[in-house]
Design a protein around this motif. Structure first.
Motif, PDB file in Angstrom:
ATOM      1  N   UNK A  16     -19.477 -31.218 -19.846  1.00 49.83           N
ATOM      2  CA  UNK A  16     -18.501 -30.655 -20.781  1.00 49.83           C
ATOM      3  C   UNK A  16     -17.239 -30.344 -20.003  1.00 49.83           C
ATOM      4  N   UNK A  17     -16.108 -30.869 -20.473  1.00 49.53           N
ATOM      5  CA  UNK A  17     -14.858 -30.746 -19.736  1.00 49.53           C
ATOM      6  C   UNK A  17     -13.740 -30.324 -20.692  1.00 49.53           C
ATOM      7  N   UNK A  18     -13.026 -29.279 -20.306  1.00 52.48           N
ATOM      8  CA  UNK A  18     -11.901 -28.789 -21.108  1.00 52.48           C
ATOM      9  C   UNK A  18     -10.656 -28.681 -20.233  1.00 52.48           C
ATOM     10  N   UNK A  19      -9.541 -29.114 -20.808  1.00 51.79           N
ATOM     11  CA  UNK A  19      -8.260 -29.004 -20.108  1.00 51.79           C
ATOM     12  C   UNK A  19      -7.231 -28.384 -21.046  1.00 51.79           C
ATOM     13  N   UNK A  20      -6.376 -27.523 -20.472  1.00 48.39           N
ATOM     14  CA  UNK A  20      -5.217 -26.971 -21.175  1.00 48.39           C
ATOM     15  C   UNK A  20      -3.998 -27.252 -20.306  1.00 48.39           C
ATOM     16  N   UNK A  21      -2.940 -27.760 -20.910  1.00 48.95           N
ATOM     17  CA  UNK A  21      -1.757 -28.060 -20.124  1.00 48.95           C
ATOM     18  C   UNK A  21      -0.497 -27.672 -20.876  1.00 48.95           C
ATOM     19  N   UNK A  22       0.503 -27.287 -20.098  1.00 50.56           N
ATOM     20  CA  UNK A  22       1.795 -26.910 -20.655  1.00 50.56           C
ATOM     21  C   UNK A  22       2.893 -27.565 -19.836  1.00 50.56           C
ATOM     22  N   UNK A  23       4.031 -27.798 -20.485  1.00 55.23           N
ATOM     23  CA  UNK A  23       5.197 -28.332 -19.787  1.00 55.23           C
ATOM     24  C   UNK A  23       6.412 -27.480 -20.125  1.00 55.23           C
ATOM     25  N   UNK A  53       2.802 -26.904 -25.228  1.00 54.15           N
ATOM     26  CA  UNK A  53       2.349 -27.195 -26.592  1.00 54.15           C
ATOM     27  C   UNK A  53       3.473 -27.008 -27.610  1.00 54.15           C
ATOM     28  N   UNK A  54       3.299 -27.670 -28.741  1.00 52.50           N
ATOM     29  CA  UNK A  54       4.175 -27.487 -29.884  1.00 52.50           C
ATOM     30  C   UNK A  54       3.316 -27.497 -31.138  1.00 52.50           C
ATOM     31  N   UNK A  55       3.940 -27.433 -32.300  1.00 56.99           N
ATOM     32  CA  UNK A  55       3.170 -27.295 -33.543  1.00 56.99           C
ATOM     33  C   UNK A  55       2.310 -28.513 -33.850  1.00 56.99           C
ATOM     34  N   UNK A  56       2.604 -29.642 -33.228  1.00 58.33           N
ATOM     35  CA  UNK A  56       1.819 -30.859 -33.455  1.00 58.33           C
ATOM     36  C   UNK A  56       0.866 -31.129 -32.290  1.00 58.33           C
ATOM     37  N   UNK A  57       1.317 -30.889 -31.073  1.00 56.88           N
ATOM     38  CA  UNK A  57       0.530 -31.190 -29.872  1.00 56.88           C
ATOM     39  C   UNK A  57       0.048 -29.874 -29.241  1.00 56.88           C
ATOM     40  N   UNK A  58      -1.247 -29.612 -29.281  1.00 54.44           N
ATOM     41  CA  UNK A  58      -1.745 -28.330 -28.761  1.00 54.44           C
ATOM     42  C   UNK A  58      -1.818 -28.261 -27.241  1.00 54.44           C
ATOM     43  N   UNK A  59      -1.737 -29.401 -26.561  1.00 51.60           N
ATOM     44  CA  UNK A  59      -1.860 -29.378 -25.108  1.00 51.60           C
ATOM     45  C   UNK A  59      -3.278 -29.072 -24.648  1.00 51.60           C
ATOM     46  N   UNK A  60      -4.261 -29.635 -25.343  1.00 54.02           N
ATOM     47  CA  UNK A  60      -5.659 -29.378 -25.009  1.00 54.02           C
ATOM     48  C   UNK A  60      -6.449 -30.679 -25.080  1.00 54.02           C
ATOM     49  N   UNK A  61      -7.465 -30.772 -24.242  1.00 52.78           N
ATOM     50  CA  UNK A  61      -8.490 -31.802 -24.387  1.00 52.78           C
ATOM     51  C   UNK A  61      -9.847 -31.128 -24.300  1.00 52.78           C
ATOM     52  N   UNK A 118       1.103 -39.201 -33.122  1.00 56.11           N
ATOM     53  CA  UNK A 118       1.681 -37.875 -33.350  1.00 56.11           C
ATOM     54  C   UNK A 118       3.167 -37.920 -33.668  1.00 56.11           C
ATOM     55  N   UNK A 119       3.827 -39.041 -33.369  1.00 55.99           N
ATOM     56  CA  UNK A 119       5.281 -39.098 -33.489  1.00 55.99           C
ATOM     57  C   UNK A 119       5.779 -38.862 -34.914  1.00 55.99           C
ATOM     58  N   UNK A 120       5.182 -39.443 -35.964  1.00 51.32           N
ATOM     59  CA  UNK A 120       5.683 -39.163 -37.325  1.00 51.32           C
ATOM     60  C   UNK A 120       5.644 -37.686 -37.686  1.00 51.32           C
ATOM     61  N   UNK A 138      13.436 -34.809 -30.428  1.00 47.21           N
ATOM     62  CA  UNK A 138      14.631 -34.697 -29.601  1.00 47.21           C
ATOM     63  C   UNK A 138      15.349 -36.043 -29.589  1.00 47.21           C
ATOM     64  N   UNK A 139      16.575 -36.059 -29.104  1.00 48.58           N
ATOM     65  CA  UNK A 139      17.330 -37.306 -29.034  1.00 48.58           C
ATOM     66  C   UNK A 139      16.578 -38.322 -28.182  1.00 48.58           C
ATOM     67  N   UNK A 140      16.511 -39.532 -28.692  1.00 48.13           N
ATOM     68  CA  UNK A 140      15.930 -40.651 -27.958  1.00 48.13           C
ATOM     69  C   UNK A 140      14.451 -40.458 -27.654  1.00 48.13           C
ATOM     70  N   UNK A 141      13.752 -39.706 -28.477  1.00 50.74           N
ATOM     71  CA  UNK A 141      12.327 -39.502 -28.274  1.00 50.74           C
ATOM     72  C   UNK A 141      11.558 -40.756 -28.666  1.00 50.74           C
ATOM     73  N   UNK A 142      10.711 -41.232 -27.789  1.00 51.24           N
ATOM     74  CA  UNK A 142       9.865 -42.388 -28.064  1.00 51.24           C
ATOM     75  C   UNK A 142       8.420 -42.004 -27.777  1.00 51.24           C
ATOM     76  N   UNK A 143       7.511 -42.848 -28.243  1.00 50.02           N
ATOM     77  CA  UNK A 143       6.095 -42.557 -28.026  1.00 50.02           C
ATOM     78  C   UNK A 143       5.654 -43.037 -26.644  1.00 50.02           C
ATOM     79  N   UNK A 144       4.532 -42.527 -26.216  1.00 49.13           N
ATOM     80  CA  UNK A 144       3.946 -42.895 -24.928  1.00 49.13           C
ATOM     81  C   UNK A 144       2.580 -42.257 -24.832  1.00 49.13           C
ATOM     82  N   UNK A 145       2.316 -41.535 -23.755  1.00 52.51           N
ATOM     83  CA  UNK A 145       1.046 -40.823 -23.624  1.00 52.51           C
ATOM     84  C   UNK A 145       1.273 -39.449 -23.026  1.00 52.51           C
ATOM     85  N   UNK A 146       0.596 -38.484 -23.580  1.00 49.94           N
ATOM     86  CA  UNK A 146       0.467 -37.169 -22.947  1.00 49.94           C
ATOM     87  C   UNK A 146      -0.772 -37.145 -22.058  1.00 49.94           C
TER      88      UNK A 146
END
Length: 840
Positions: A471-478, A550-558, A604-606, A615-623
């Motif tokens: 069992x593995x849990x991660x929390x991350x913030x930027x 984290x933000x309202x869409x991305x909790x920053x957790x796995x 998550x982008x939509x 934000x300006x010029x925001x594109x998708x990728x990976x967290x």
């Protein structure tokens, strides 16, 4: 054979030049002989002794004698002895990447644990900066191939490197070693061990390793890629009763080096601009092996790695209890001139990383005489990571950006014109000192329960079943801020009309700009739609605004959980030949992209845009990348006679969701491959045709492919061969020991490493696929040593590594902010020297 024999003990009394197949996790043994070149490998536990052929697990073992004779000076050199292993040092001294059977990742990006786990005396080292210390008194290094889950609490999806050092001894002794080599290399090591009382023993070791740089920075007029590192390590062994053993280990090591140079592999059109800005050559164009580079400041690497562990072994009679507790810290501060030119484009690209790790393992193993034996264990992992990264424009970047924009617009546009038209303050685009200031945090907690059961079906047939639930849990913030003004401007079509009008109404437009505007009210695409003529300038928006987590869409957790399992049948055909068949699975939890290339998932982008978070010029990728799940089918044969031994394994290994971590020059593109698989054949053997002569050969053949990898950084790679994996790897060698009358010995050793030509990277952004396909690496490396060992414990030898001066690129990547150029890390040149050693 019992599981305890496999897990708890091994004395590897073999000095076969090429590794044999073996496994032992913990050991309570005497040191291996450095002059015995026989083929016996004895696996011991507290009550039993088994030959190596009875352990049906594919592991390459490099003994203390191998390390000494081949002058394996760190883990980077180890690949010359283990053909299934590839080791590379990348953009700093803190980053070493390990690949087994073509699978491996994790270096550089602190949010990614490696697929190949590294253990030192049973303690997991989670990041590469903690894995490359110059350890004193290494007894052996074991490379376990394939997924490892049921024998280790910390799951490893591709393999394990286990380093075992000698325990303190109750007989007083030690050694002192000093080496001197080319590039003014000086290495000194020493260790001492002995009794404190009849129940307490100690050992203390230290090392100092320095070398001038083997490359030259012409612009700064100084040597680069130097070596400057030292470390100390102490141990205490308590044996208060016959049943109880306590081993305490503490260590500290430090690295302070300038590393690592990148040569220019392809010189693109921007080289003319950087040459002009530098007032002379800015790179050694198209010659990465000149070891002559041009930077405008020295890259620095300051790394501290320290910690301690305690292992308690308690003998319960027909069972034994083992506890390993460890706490470690890594502090890494690096700064690199990451544009690798003498023009001051990137003024700073630094990473200040702190990693604190606590681990606890507890296991109970049986040693019954009956047909069933077992091991059960629990493992806890807690890690906290803090990273502060910075990338800032240098003094020349504004002029550089202006030249790029002028070239892209045919001279019609310039940085001042764009600033005025877009309403930005004069001098704000590409301003020196602007860039990104980044703070990343991650906390990882994991636990697992694991175990195996051995069933002796007959005297010759053993069935082993194992399982591991993790069992593995991660929390991350930027907390990332971009001050790159130009990258924050929306250049989409809606912005073009006011831009055009501002230029025309404002007046004073030069003829070239007026002509450009008149000719390009819009651009028409082949499908009939219009396009913004400014879209081409998006390529120069190098450091766009960052959406923090984290933000309202991305909790920053796995939150991941997995059950891995294994099944193995081992059959003793004769007293000297064994066969086995294995099916096993492995797991690695989600990894987090702690870099400036972290972007929201496309899914998550939509919601992010709908929620007004874009934000300006925001594109998708990976967290983050989803977990890896590995599978291996393997069959093997192991044979051992008085004068020869051989080991053969045939396997198919695959990883679903392989975490591809592509270096982009200043960050990382992290993505899951749908599936990567490899068919393979491994052979290693040794023979002693006459007394004193030991010959060896190890061969690995691999046939890898991406079964599915649609969303790679270079498009759909499904069905293609992964880069960096040679089809054929070969290690061969020989050691001859001659004993004179009186006991003096002469030891001559030679080994050769070969890797067939292979594509270095899967692709290069902005280049046709054929460019990457034609950039290949081939390895032909020869190493040799000659040592005279006197009867009084003194030894004197000469040695050389890479005597053929083989040159190859370890990896390549798009040059930072220099479209059309490619940079790469060259291999180390020939090294040689003399070593004196005194053992007492």
């Amino acid at each position: 054979m019992t599981l305890r024999n496999i897990l708890l003990g091994a004395t590897m009394l073999c000095a076969a030049t090429t590794p044999a197949i073996a496994f032992a996790q913990d050991t309570a043994e005497a040191p291996a002989s450095d002059t015995d070149y026989g083929n016996d490998i004895i696996v011991t536990a507290t009550k039993r002794s088994q030959t190596l052929q009875d352990t049906p697990i594919a592991v390459s073992v490099t003994s203390a004698a191998d390390i000494q004779n081949a002058q394996i000076r760190d883990l980077i050199d180890l690949q010359s002895a283990v053909p299934s292993l590839r080791v590379s040092q990348l953009q700093s001294s803190a980053n070493t990447n390990f690949i087994i059977r073509g699978f491996g990742n994790g270096a550089n990006n602190p949010g990614i644990e490696p697929s190949v786990g590294v253990f030192i005396d049973g303690v997991y080292r989670s990041r590469s900066a903690a894995q490359i210390g110059d350890l004193p008194n290494v007894e052996r290094i074991e490379v376990l191939r394939g997924p490892q889950s049921t024998l280790f609490g910390k799951n490893a999806s591709a393999g394990v490197i286990s380093i075992v050092t000698q325990k303190p001894q109750y007989e007083f002794g030690g050694s002192v070693e000093a080496s001197y080599g080319n590039y003014d290399a000086f290495v000194i090591k020493g260790d001492i061990t002995g009794p404190i009382s009849d129940k307490i023993a100690f050992s203390l070791g230290g090392n100092y390793n320095r070398r001038d740089g083997y490359a030259r920075d012409v612009n700064l007029d100084t040597d680069v890629n130097d070596r400057n590192r030292w470390g100390v390590r102490g141990q205490l062994l308590f044996e208060p009763t016959e049943a109880l053993t306590i081993r305490l280990i503490g260590d500290y090591d430090k690295i302070d080096e300038n590393c690592c140079i990148a040569g220019n592999v392809i010189a693109g059109p921007t080289v003319a601009i950087t040459n002009a800005l530098a007032g002379g050559p800015s790179v050694d164009a198209n010659n990465p092996f000149s070891y002559r580079v041009y930077n405008n400041f020295l890259s620095s690497n300051l790394i501290k790695n320290y910690g301690g562990s305690g292992q308690i072994d308690y003998d319960l009679g027909n069972m034994s209890l083992t506890s390993i507790t460890a706490y470690r810290e890594v502090r890494s501060n690096t700064n690199q001139d990451s544009d690798f030119t003498s023009a001051d484009l990137i003024g700073q690209k630094s990473d200040d990383t702190a990693i604190n790790t606590f681990t606890q393992e507890l296991r109970l193993a049986s040693d019954f005489d009956g047909p069933i034996n077992f091991l059960i264990g629990g493992y806890y992992f807690n890690e906290k990571i803090k990273q502060h990264s910075q990338i800032y424009f240098g003094d020349d970047f504004r002029d550089y950006g202006n030249a790029l924009i002028q070239a892209a617009s045919g001279g019609a546009l310039s940085v001042p014109v764009l600033e005025a038209a877009l309403g930005a303050p004069s001098g704000s685009f590409f301003r020196a000192g602007d860039g990104m200031d980044e703070y990343y945090r991650m906390k990882n907690t994991a636990w697992s329960i694991f175990g195996t059961v051995d069933f002796d079906v007959t005297d010759r047939l053993t069935l082993t079943l194992g399982g591991n639930y993790t069992k593995d849990k991660k929390r991350f913030t930027t907390d990332v801020t971009s001050t790159d003004v130009f990258s924050g401007i929306n250049l989409d079509a809606a912005a073009y009309t006011p831009f055009r009008q501002a230029l025309l109404i404002g007046g004073g437009v030069d003829p070239a700009t007026a002509a450009f505007l008149a000719a390009n009210p819009t651009l028409t695409l082949p499908d009939g739609s219009s396009a913004n003529p400014l879209s081409g300038l998006k390529a120069f928006q190098f450091l766009p605004p960052f959406l923090n987590v984290p933000n309202s869409v991305e909790p920053g957790k796995t939150n991941d959980g997995d059950f891995s399992y294994s099944a193995r049948l081992a059959y003793k055909l004769t007293d000297t030949v064994n066969v086995y068949a294995t099916y096993a699975t492995g797991f690695k939890a989600s990894s987090v992209n702690l870099s400036r290339d972290s972007r929201p998932l496309a899914s998550d982008l939509p919601a992010i845009i709908a929620g007004g978070l874009g934000t300006a010029n925001l594109v998708s990728g990976t967290r983050f990348a989803a977990p890896e799940e590995s599978t291996v089918y393997e069959a093997g044969l192991k044979a051992q006679w008085s004068v020869a031994a051989l080991n053969l394994a045939v396997f198919k290994q695959s990883i679903k969701g392989f975490q591809s971590n592509v270096f982009t020059g200043t960050g990382f593109a992290l993505a899951n491959a749908g599936k990567q698989s490899t068919w393979g054949l491994e052979f290693d053997g040794s023979v002693r045709p006459v007394q004193g002569l030991n010959l060896s050969l190890a061969v690995t053949w691999l046939d890898p492919k991406y079964d599915s990898f649609v969303a790679s950084a270079f498009g759909d790679l499904s069905g293609k061969k992964p880069a960096g994996i040679p089809d054929l790897s070969v290690s061969m060698g020989g050691t001859y020991t001659y004993e004179f009358a009186g006991g003096t010995k002469a030891i001559a050793h030679v080994d050769y490493q070969y890797e067939s030509p292979t594509q270095i990277v899967d692709g290069l952004s902005g280049f046709p696929a054929s460019v990457a396909q034609n950039l290949k690496r081939e390895v032909n490396q020869l190493n040799a040593s000659f040592t005279v060992a006197l009867t009084n414990g003194f030894e004197l030898g000469v040695w050389g590594r890479n005597l053929t001066n083989a040159q190859y690129l370890t990896t390549i990547f798009n040059a930072v902010a220099q479209a059309g150029s490619v940079s790469g890390y060259p291999s180390q040149p020939r090294t040689y020297g003399v070593t004196g050693r005194f053992k007492f």
